[in-house]
Design a protein around this motif. Structure first.
Motif, short mmCIF file in Angstrom:
data_model
loop_
_atom_site.label_atom_id
_atom_site.label_comp_id
_atom_site.label_asym_id
_atom_site.label_seq_id
_atom_site.Cartn_x
_atom_site.Cartn_y
_atom_site.Cartn_z
N LEU A 122 -9.92 12.72 13.06
CA LEU A 122 -10.12 11.76 11.98
C LEU A 122 -10.24 10.36 12.57
N VAL A 123 -11.04 9.52 11.93
CA VAL A 123 -11.23 8.14 12.39
C VAL A 123 -10.79 7.20 11.28
N ILE A 124 -10.00 6.20 11.67
CA ILE A 124 -9.65 5.11 10.76
C ILE A 124 -10.17 3.84 11.40
N VAL A 125 -10.95 3.09 10.64
CA VAL A 125 -11.61 1.93 11.23
C VAL A 125 -11.38 0.68 10.39
N ASP A 126 -11.11 -0.44 11.08
CA ASP A 126 -11.00 -1.75 10.43
C ASP A 126 -12.43 -2.20 10.14
N VAL A 127 -12.82 -2.07 8.89
CA VAL A 127 -14.19 -2.35 8.48
C VAL A 127 -14.50 -3.84 8.51
N GLN B 296 -21.02 4.44 7.78
CA GLN B 296 -20.24 5.15 8.80
C GLN B 296 -19.65 6.45 8.26
N GLY B 297 -19.82 6.67 6.96
CA GLY B 297 -19.34 7.91 6.35
C GLY B 297 -17.94 7.83 5.80
N ALA B 298 -17.45 6.62 5.53
CA ALA B 298 -16.09 6.48 5.00
C ALA B 298 -15.95 7.25 3.70
N GLY B 299 -14.92 8.07 3.65
CA GLY B 299 -14.64 8.85 2.45
C GLY B 299 -13.50 8.28 1.64
N ALA B 300 -12.83 7.26 2.18
CA ALA B 300 -11.71 6.63 1.48
C ALA B 300 -11.47 5.24 2.07
N ILE B 301 -10.79 4.43 1.29
CA ILE B 301 -10.48 3.07 1.71
C ILE B 301 -8.98 2.84 1.59
N ILE B 302 -8.42 2.21 2.61
CA ILE B 302 -7.05 1.70 2.55
C ILE B 302 -7.17 0.18 2.48
N GLN B 303 -6.71 -0.37 1.40
CA GLN B 303 -6.82 -1.81 1.17
C GLN B 303 -5.77 -2.56 2.00
N LYS B 304 -6.16 -3.70 2.55
CA LYS B 304 -5.23 -4.59 3.23
C LYS B 304 -4.57 -5.47 2.19
N PHE C 213 -1.48 8.35 2.93
CA PHE C 213 -1.67 9.79 2.74
C PHE C 213 -2.79 10.10 1.75
N PRO C 214 -2.83 9.47 0.57
CA PRO C 214 -3.94 9.76 -0.36
C PRO C 214 -5.31 9.47 0.25
N ALA C 215 -5.41 8.41 1.03
CA ALA C 215 -6.69 8.09 1.66
C ALA C 215 -7.09 9.16 2.67
N LEU C 216 -6.13 9.66 3.43
CA LEU C 216 -6.42 10.72 4.40
C LEU C 216 -6.88 11.98 3.70
N VAL C 217 -6.21 12.33 2.61
CA VAL C 217 -6.58 13.53 1.85
C VAL C 217 -7.99 13.39 1.30
N LEU C 218 -8.30 12.24 0.70
CA LEU C 218 -9.64 12.02 0.16
C LEU C 218 -10.71 12.09 1.24
N ALA C 219 -10.47 11.42 2.36
CA ALA C 219 -11.47 11.41 3.43
C ALA C 219 -11.71 12.82 3.98
N ALA C 220 -10.63 13.58 4.20
CA ALA C 220 -10.78 14.94 4.72
C ALA C 220 -11.50 15.82 3.71
N SER C 221 -11.17 15.67 2.44
CA SER C 221 -11.79 16.47 1.39
C SER C 221 -13.27 16.15 1.25
#
Length: 193
Positions: free
Chosen positions: A51-56, A93-101, A109-117
């Motif tokens: 999994l990739v998490i990126v500072d957009v 980049q294919g982001a499936g979810a966003i974690i807001q700053k 966790f919800p963002a990871l679940v959404l992105a994986a799904s």
């Protein structure tokens, strides 16, 4: 995706510079049992994480080794800006979810679940499309088999197709495959030929 995934043991690459958001995110990923590699350089295609998490807000095109409709891994965007260009970049980049700053533990966790799904859904859709495209390519084979059956059996289009369909159902094979067998004179299709 069936059920909620367990991320324990997943390798995640966190593409971000050190700051308080990165520290919070890193801590929460470890709590979830993930192995975290934080870096601020492009990911190698030879060493892809789960999994990739990126500072957009600060990302650039070469940071992730893909773009467009076919991300190789699930992607979560960390975003503090409302700039349309940054959101568009995350989507490319294919982001499936966003974690807001600023990052909160409850958002991870919800963002990871959404992105994986979403990633799994994209892969399934790509497989279905490839399968349908392959079947579409074989439609001329079916048409030719129908024409031959019409001539040999003196039946109409519907009757010829029914012969192919019934044989396909009995053998549990696609109609396209039965049509190809019929056209090459396969002996295993004596009930058709």
């Amino acid at each position: 995706m069936n059920g909620t995934p367990n991320f324990a043991g997943w390798h995640v690459t966190l593409l971000a510079e050190d700051d308080t958001n990165t520290e919070r995110l890193n801590r929460q990923l470890i709590v979830l049992g993930m192995r975290v590699n934080r870096q601020w350089r492009p990911i190698s295609v030879d060493d892809l994480p789960d999994l990739v998490i990126v500072d957009v807000d600060r990302g650039w095109d070469e940071l992730i080794p893909w773009s467009g409709d076919e991300p190789l891994r699930p992607v979560v965007a960390v975003l503090g800006s409302e700039a349309p260009g940054r959101i568009a970049w995350a989507m490319r980049q294919g982001a499936g979810a966003i974690i807001q700053k600023p990052v909160t533990a409850s958002a991870v966790f919800p963002a990871l679940v959404l992105a994986a799904s979403i990633h799994e859904e994209r892969l399934n859709a790509a497989r279905r499309i490839a399968h349908l495209e392959e079947r579409l390519k074989l439609r001329p084979v079916v048409f030719t088999a129908i024409e031959r059956l019409k001539a040999e059996r003196k039946v109409d289009d519907e009757g010829a197709y029914a012969i192919l369909r019934n044989c396909a159902m009995r053998r549990r094979l696609p109609v396209e495959q039965i049509a190809a067998f019929f056209l090459v004179g396969s002996e295993t299709l004596s009930e058709v030929g």
